[in-house]
Design a protein around this motif. Structure first.
Motif, PDB file in Angstrom:
ATOM      1  N   ILE A 226      39.015  36.916 -18.533  1.00  0.00           N
ATOM      2  CA  ILE A 226      40.406  36.453 -18.443  1.00  0.00           C
ATOM      3  C   ILE A 226      41.340  37.425 -19.163  1.00  0.00           C
ATOM      4  N   MET A 227      40.922  37.932 -20.307  1.00  0.00           N
ATOM      5  CA  MET A 227      41.781  38.878 -21.023  1.00  0.00           C
ATOM      6  C   MET A 227      41.942  40.176 -20.234  1.00  0.00           C
ATOM      7  N   ALA A 228      40.868  40.630 -19.599  1.00  0.00           N
ATOM      8  CA  ALA A 228      40.969  41.829 -18.763  1.00  0.00           C
ATOM      9  C   ALA A 228      41.889  41.560 -17.574  1.00  0.00           C
ATOM     10  N   ALA A 229      41.773  40.365 -16.984  1.00  0.00           N
ATOM     11  CA  ALA A 229      42.612  40.011 -15.836  1.00  0.00           C
ATOM     12  C   ALA A 229      44.078  39.913 -16.247  1.00  0.00           C
ATOM     13  N   ALA A 230      44.341  39.361 -17.426  1.00  0.00           N
ATOM     14  CA  ALA A 230      45.731  39.216 -17.889  1.00  0.00           C
ATOM     15  C   ALA A 230      46.371  40.591 -18.087  1.00  0.00           C
ATOM     16  N   ALA A 231      45.609  41.513 -18.653  1.00  0.00           N
ATOM     17  CA  ALA A 231      46.152  42.866 -18.848  1.00  0.00           C
ATOM     18  C   ALA A 231      46.414  43.528 -17.498  1.00  0.00           C
ATOM     19  N   LEU A 232      45.518  43.302 -16.538  1.00  0.00           N
ATOM     20  CA  LEU A 232      45.711  43.887 -15.205  1.00  0.00           C
ATOM     21  C   LEU A 232      46.976  43.338 -14.553  1.00  0.00           C
ATOM     22  N   LEU A 233      47.157  42.016 -14.576  1.00  0.00           N
ATOM     23  CA  LEU A 233      48.302  41.423 -13.876  1.00  0.00           C
ATOM     24  C   LEU A 233      49.636  41.820 -14.502  1.00  0.00           C
ATOM     25  N   THR A 234      49.622  42.139 -15.780  1.00  0.00           N
ATOM     26  CA  THR A 234      50.861  42.614 -16.412  1.00  0.00           C
ATOM     27  C   THR A 234      51.294  43.943 -15.799  1.00  0.00           C
ATOM     28  N   LYS A 235      50.295  44.776 -15.503  1.00  0.00           N
ATOM     29  CA  LYS A 235      50.624  46.106 -14.962  1.00  0.00           C
ATOM     30  C   LYS A 235      50.707  46.095 -13.447  1.00  0.00           C
ATOM     31  N   ASN A 236      49.932  45.225 -12.825  1.00  0.00           N
ATOM     32  CA  ASN A 236      49.834  45.193 -11.365  1.00  0.00           C
ATOM     33  C   ASN A 236      49.797  43.722 -10.926  1.00  0.00           C
ATOM     34  N   PRO A 237      50.978  43.132 -10.700  1.00  0.00           N
ATOM     35  CA  PRO A 237      51.041  41.682 -10.468  1.00  0.00           C
ATOM     36  C   PRO A 237      50.356  41.215  -9.179  1.00  0.00           C
ATOM     37  N   LYS A 238      50.138  42.114  -8.223  1.00  0.00           N
ATOM     38  CA  LYS A 238      49.499  41.696  -6.961  1.00  0.00           C
ATOM     39  C   LYS A 238      48.355  42.654  -6.624  1.00  0.00           C
ATOM     40  N   PRO A 239      47.292  42.655  -7.403  1.00  0.00           N
ATOM     41  CA  PRO A 239      46.212  43.624  -7.163  1.00  0.00           C
ATOM     42  C   PRO A 239      45.374  43.270  -5.930  1.00  0.00           C
ATOM     43  N   THR A 240      44.869  44.290  -5.279  1.00  0.00           N
ATOM     44  CA  THR A 240      43.916  44.091  -4.192  1.00  0.00           C
ATOM     45  C   THR A 240      42.524  43.881  -4.791  1.00  0.00           C
TER      46      THR A 240
END
Ligand code: FES
Ligand code: FES
Length: 151
Positions: free
Chosen positions: A106-120
């Motif tokens: 979840i922490m890795a996902a939260a960091a990702l969504l901050t930078k890339n809100p709609k990742p593939t």
């Protein structure tokens, strides 16, 4: 031993530890923040993922001496009541199996969504290299997509 003053989950905390003590042990053993898990201890599995200044870092290999004034956020600090869209999506999609890896996921996902809100799917796979021995990666992707609609 040195005395460190840290910003963790928006609070100022102190710990007296050796300079090379990994952040993970400071969080768990000194600050009683047990949500962050120990897995491999060698930066491979991601169970120990927390945020430092918003970036996902593997706290098992980050010496406390390298943390200094940086802002640390653990799973306990992601939201006060577990209401973060990712935490809700994890529940709605029944992601966890044994659950051991999931705070780090979840922490890795939260960091990702901050930078890339709609990742593939491919971007999720490239960015989140955390290991889940239970094989929940398909549900993890689904939950990230679902949370990304609500952020
Ligand atoms: S415990 Fe830190 S990456 Fe595995
Ligand atoms: S849910 Fe068991 S290791 Fe990921």
């Amino acid at each position: 031993m040195s005395k460190y003053t840290l910003s963790v989950n928006g609070q100022t905390m102190t710990a007296e530890v050796d300079d090379d003590t990994p952040l993970l042990w400071v969080l768990r053993d000194h600050l009683n923040l047990l949500g962050t898990k120990f897995g491999c201890g060698v930066a491979q599995c991601g169970a120990c993922t927390v945020h430092m200044n918003g970036n996902a870092v593997r706290s098992c290999v980050l010496p406390i001496s390298a943390v200094s004034d940086n802002e640390i956020v653990t799973i306990e600090g992601l939201s006060e009541s577990g209401e973060h869209p990712l935490q809700k999506a994890w529940v709605e999609n029944d992601v966890s199996q044994c659950g051991y890896c999931q705070a780090g996921q979840i922490m890795a996902a939260a960091a990702l969504l901050t930078k890339n809100p709609k990742p593939t799917d491919q971007e999720i796979d490239r960015s989140i290299t955390n290991i889940c021995r239970c094989g929940t990666h398909v549900r993890i992707r689904k939950a990230i997509h679902s949370a990304s609609e609500k952020l």
